[in-house]
Enzyme design. Sequence first.
Site, PDB file in Angstrom:
ATOM      1  N   GLY A  83       0.814  -1.218   0.000  1.00 15.22           N
ATOM      2  CA  GLY A  83       0.000   0.000   0.000  1.00 15.22           C
ATOM      3  C   GLY A  83       0.840   1.257   0.000  1.00 15.22           C
ATOM      4  NE  ARG A 121       3.936   8.369  -8.696  1.00 14.08           N
ATOM      5  CZ  ARG A 121       4.527   7.296  -8.153  1.00 14.08           C
ATOM      6  NH1 ARG A 121       5.777   7.005  -8.495  1.00 14.08           N
ATOM      7  NH2 ARG A 121       3.894   6.538  -7.295  1.00 14.08           N
ATOM      8  CG  ASP A 166       5.278  -3.237  -5.179  1.00 12.75           C
ATOM      9  OD1 ASP A 166       5.921  -4.290  -5.256  1.00 12.75           O
ATOM     10  OD2 ASP A 166       5.766  -2.166  -4.770  1.00 12.75           O
ATOM     11  CG  ASN A 167       7.437  -0.556  -8.091  1.00 13.33           C
ATOM     12  OD1 ASN A 167       6.641   0.194  -7.533  1.00 13.33           O
ATOM     13  ND2 ASN A 167       8.586  -0.896  -7.534  1.00 13.33           N
ATOM     14  CG  ASP A 206       9.025   3.165  -7.430  1.00 14.84           C
ATOM     15  OD1 ASP A 206      10.010   3.911  -7.331  1.00 14.84           O
ATOM     16  OD2 ASP A 206       8.591   2.502  -6.475  1.00 14.84           O
TER      17      ASP A 206
END
Length: 470
Positions: free
Chosen positions: A88, A174, A246-247, A256
């Site tokens: 998360g 971002r 997760d990227n 990322d």
Amino acid sequence: MTLRLPFDNSYARLPERFFVRQPPVPVAAPRLLALNRPLAEELGLDADALASEEGVAALAGNAVPDGAEPLAQAYAGHQFGGWVPRLGDGRAILLGEVVDRHGRRRDIQLKGAGRTPFSRMGDGRAWLGPVLREFVVSEAMAALGIPTTRALAALATGETVRRERALPGAILVRVAASHIRVGTFQFFAARGDEEALRLLCEHAIARHHPQAEGPMGLLRATVAAQARLVADWMAVGFVHGVMNTDNTAISGETIDYGPCAFLDAYHPDAVFSSIDAWGRYAYGRQPGIAAWNLAQFASALLPLMGGEAAIPEATEAVQGFAPLFEAEWNRRFAAKIGLPEDSPQARPLAVRLLDLMAAAGADFTLTFRALSEEAPVPEALAALPEWGDWHAAWTAQDPDRARMRAANPAIIPRNHRIEAMIAAAEAGDLAPLETLRAALSRPFDPDPAHDPLRAPPREEERVLRTFCGT
């Protein structure tokens, strides 16, 4: 001057278990370091308002603009191959979404916005170096035409963060097509939450791949998007450095920019990330890792595709990555050496050139650009006994150098230039940041005034390790 951000927050309308609602944690003394005015215009935002005192407060998280619904997203992931069931947003807050001037929905996220329930042992903050690295490199990627998250602003916080030493705090604003990752699907699959998986699948299809039919269609569309993206990375010598699930963004954007780097001396085993001890995410291993990540995505989607009965079709979809990637790689590298993509000589010549470059330790960007400009290639490459034969075979194909110049950047965000820029910014000098931003905005046709930034590092300037900053 009134700050107006026209939010329309579709992710916040999903069930509460998709995120934790939380405002950013205010900082002591926010100060604008860099503002991306063209991107603000693209988003339909008033750049002057963003640069105002009210705008800086909003971008730093000290004030929540009307219409924002700040939240930290839940996700899981495989990190360096190891399963982590709960990750998360540990230092990022999604302010909300806007629809830009082209009708595209875009997230606006504050990275370094303070602790969240997902922070684990982290402080929820970012320091100046990684923020400026991501600002410069993500915008350089956009100028190269590679799908990427964008950087709207970088701000100093007036606070100190602790890493190996005390460092100046910063926040990155971002912008992304979304922050939905393979790991977002894994989070709900691991919990057996089929309803959440279905809602997430429908949301991702509507937002990113509206032509896709159901979860299998989403898988195939994501496979194709990742094949194109990783081929783009390979063509410019980019090493992501932390290709965890997760990227891996469902949108097909690069996300990322922690321990990322661009190749100087070419070698397929090049690794820069300080946390990649075994070279899992080396330059040449990126296609295989992308396929591995997509297999995890397929596994997460299986409950929506019919369970075990769907395994053969899902496997076939994931195995489709390899030929898709090969076709994309062939297209890009044929252009890099100026040959038609259907030329039977294009792939063998490109592969042989890379082998020679690896043997010589030739600079990746300078070699391809030199061939484009009919300039001398690096001395170590030209000195190889095999070089003359390769060059003769290549020139016999009558390469299109105009096509090559459009495919081979003259300037990239070199690692040593990034590090020098960060060091200057820590000392209060933002001039190198602005110079890099200007130079990298025209990678294929740079201003001659920026020629010094094209040079590879001297031995003492080489950057061997990059760091994620958490």
